[in-house]
Design a protein around this motif. Structure first.
Motif, mmCIF file in Angstrom:
data_model
loop_
_atom_site.group_PDB
_atom_site.id
_atom_site.type_symbol
_atom_site.label_atom_id
_atom_site.label_comp_id
_atom_site.label_asym_id
_atom_site.label_seq_id
_atom_site.Cartn_x
_atom_site.Cartn_y
_atom_site.Cartn_z
ATOM 1 N N GLU A 41 0.808 -1.269 0.127
ATOM 2 C CA GLU A 41 0.142 -0.082 -0.002
ATOM 3 C C GLU A 41 0.723 1.194 0.074
ATOM 4 O O GLU A 41 0.426 2.448 -0.028
ATOM 5 C CB GLU A 41 -0.816 0.150 1.243
ATOM 6 N N CYS A 42 1.935 1.256 0.282
ATOM 7 C CA CYS A 42 3.131 2.215 0.053
ATOM 8 C C CYS A 42 3.154 2.722 -1.290
ATOM 9 O O CYS A 42 3.316 3.795 -1.813
ATOM 10 C CB CYS A 42 4.462 1.937 0.484
ATOM 11 N N SER A 48 -0.092 5.880 0.700
ATOM 12 C CA SER A 48 -0.642 4.911 1.785
ATOM 13 C C SER A 48 -2.104 4.727 1.619
ATOM 14 O O SER A 48 -2.719 5.145 0.710
ATOM 15 C CB SER A 48 -0.359 5.950 3.078
ATOM 16 N N ASN A 77 -1.024 10.850 6.870
ATOM 17 C CA ASN A 77 -1.408 9.680 5.943
ATOM 18 C C ASN A 77 -2.881 10.118 5.641
ATOM 19 O O ASN A 77 -3.321 9.998 4.345
ATOM 20 C CB ASN A 77 -1.128 8.361 6.122
ATOM 21 N N LYS A 105 5.201 14.828 5.228
ATOM 22 C CA LYS A 105 3.632 14.636 5.358
ATOM 23 C C LYS A 105 2.715 16.126 5.129
ATOM 24 O O LYS A 105 1.851 16.327 4.652
ATOM 25 C CB LYS A 105 3.239 13.850 6.455
ATOM 26 N N GLY A 278 4.507 2.178 8.774
ATOM 27 C CA GLY A 278 3.819 1.289 7.770
ATOM 28 C C GLY A 278 4.753 0.281 7.584
ATOM 29 O O GLY A 278 4.234 -0.938 6.781
ATOM 30 N N SER A 300 1.521 -0.532 4.944
ATOM 31 C CA SER A 300 0.513 0.452 4.703
ATOM 32 C C SER A 300 0.829 1.994 4.197
ATOM 33 O O SER A 300 0.006 2.649 3.851
ATOM 34 C CB SER A 300 0.024 0.638 6.190
ATOM 35 N N GLY A 301 2.173 2.136 4.587
ATOM 36 C CA GLY A 301 2.477 3.614 3.841
ATOM 37 C C GLY A 301 4.111 3.587 3.592
ATOM 38 O O GLY A 301 4.931 2.987 4.338
ATOM 39 N N ASN A 303 5.317 7.227 3.287
ATOM 40 C CA ASN A 303 5.964 8.651 3.372
ATOM 41 C C ASN A 303 6.750 8.760 4.655
ATOM 42 O O ASN A 303 6.197 9.271 5.765
ATOM 43 C CB ASN A 303 4.399 9.403 3.623
#
Length: 318
Positions: A41-42, A48, A77, A105, A278, A300-301, A303
């Protein structure tokens, strides 16, 4: 809140989010002693999974309500997910963010058109700030996790897993967990499939794991002090916790160093960039004993500030 809501959310967001890949590496399997796949999902829009919940929430609002604008609070996110969706719908978005959120972010949220309001997460209450601003400006509050439409949007990841994993797959799905929106959405989407969802948190901020063990909502004693900023929250949500309690396995916790090492290993073997929060699910998949023989970790991310990523590479990349 049920699986039908997730199916409906997927139809609303399908054209606006990416179906992210499952990535694997023999080197990671050998290190973990089990089959490990990363749901990347990154690589999602805004970097994210929060792009899913943001679009799902705004698309569920009545047009006349949405037109007045939205407000969200986030460490970054969710901020970007809501700002992106608001810009696409042509409505204002106010984002309440902690002053110590990663600079990338904050900058990305502003670049997406969000009006950023900074606060001190150690001394100020983001819920109170958001509620006050929402009332004074007529904005609709889009909560980061304790919102049915947001949960449904995050749960679309689970529907993708059901399509991409072999029929009857019965491993464990490890999810980075802050307030539980992602984890509860996944659990609803995968209910009855044979897969077991388990929340993963940073050590010292494992309110969900403690809540599941105690059978009641537990709170973190502090709200800062982990590099995994994206998933440091006070406690599980009122909406999310009953879902987690009913459907999830026991919670897991990893150290900040394990999260940073997982970031480096993901870059080395999968060529993807994860942020610390993440990467906690991948860290658990790699370093926790007694998991299922086959595990999906939600990345999950991605950033992450360059300085943090560079320091992780310097420390664990040798």
């Amino acid at each position: 809140m049920n699986r039908a809501a997730i199916v409906a959310a997927r139809e609303r967001i399908r054209a606006h989010v990416r179906h992210t890949p499952l990535l694997g590496s023999p080197a990671l399997d050998a290190l973990a002693g089990r089959r490990v796949l990363l749901k990347a999902e990154c690589l999602q829009h805004t970097g994210s999974f929060k792009a899913r919940g943001g679009w799902a929430a705004l698309s569920a609002l009545p047009p006349e309500v949405r037109a007045r604008g939205v407000i969200a609070y986030s460490s970054g996110n969710h901020a970007q997910g809501v700002a992106r969706a608001a810009a696409a719908f042509g409505v204002p978005a106010v984002i309440v963010m902690p002053a110590d959120a990663p600079g990338v972010k904050i900058a990305n949220t502003r670049a997406l058109g969000g009006e950023v309001v900074l606060y001190d997460r150690a001394t100020e209450d983001r819920d109170a700030i958001g509620a006050t601003m929402a009332a004074s400006r007529g904005l609709s509050l889009v909560k980061p996790f304790d919102d049915a439409a947001v949960i449904a949007g995050q749960g679309t990841i689970g529907l993708e897993l059901l399509e991409d994993l072999p029929a009857g797959w019965r491993g464990e799905v490890l999810a980075p967990c802050g307030g539980g929106g992602l984890t509860s959405g996944l659990a609803l989407a995968l209910e009855g499939s044979g897969a077991r969802v388990r929340p993963v948190e940073p050590e010292g901020f494992d309110d969900t794991a403690r809540s599941l063990a105690a059978g009641r909502i537990e709170r973190n004693a502090r709200l800062s002090g982990s590099v995994c900023d994206a998933i440091v929250t006070p406690s599980p949500g009122v909406l999310t916790f009953p879902i987690l309690q009913r459907l999830c396995g026991p919670g897991l916790a990893v150290t900040d160093d394990q999260a940073l090492q997982a970031m480096v290993l993901a870059f080395r073997h999968l060529r993807v960039v994860l942020e610390p929060g993440g990467a906690v699910a991948l860290a658990a998949a790699l370093f926790t004993p007694n998991l299922a023989p086959e595990v999906v970790a939600i990345g999950s991310g991605g950033n992450v500030d360059e300085a943090i990523f560079g320091a992780a590479l310097a420390r664990f990349g040798g």
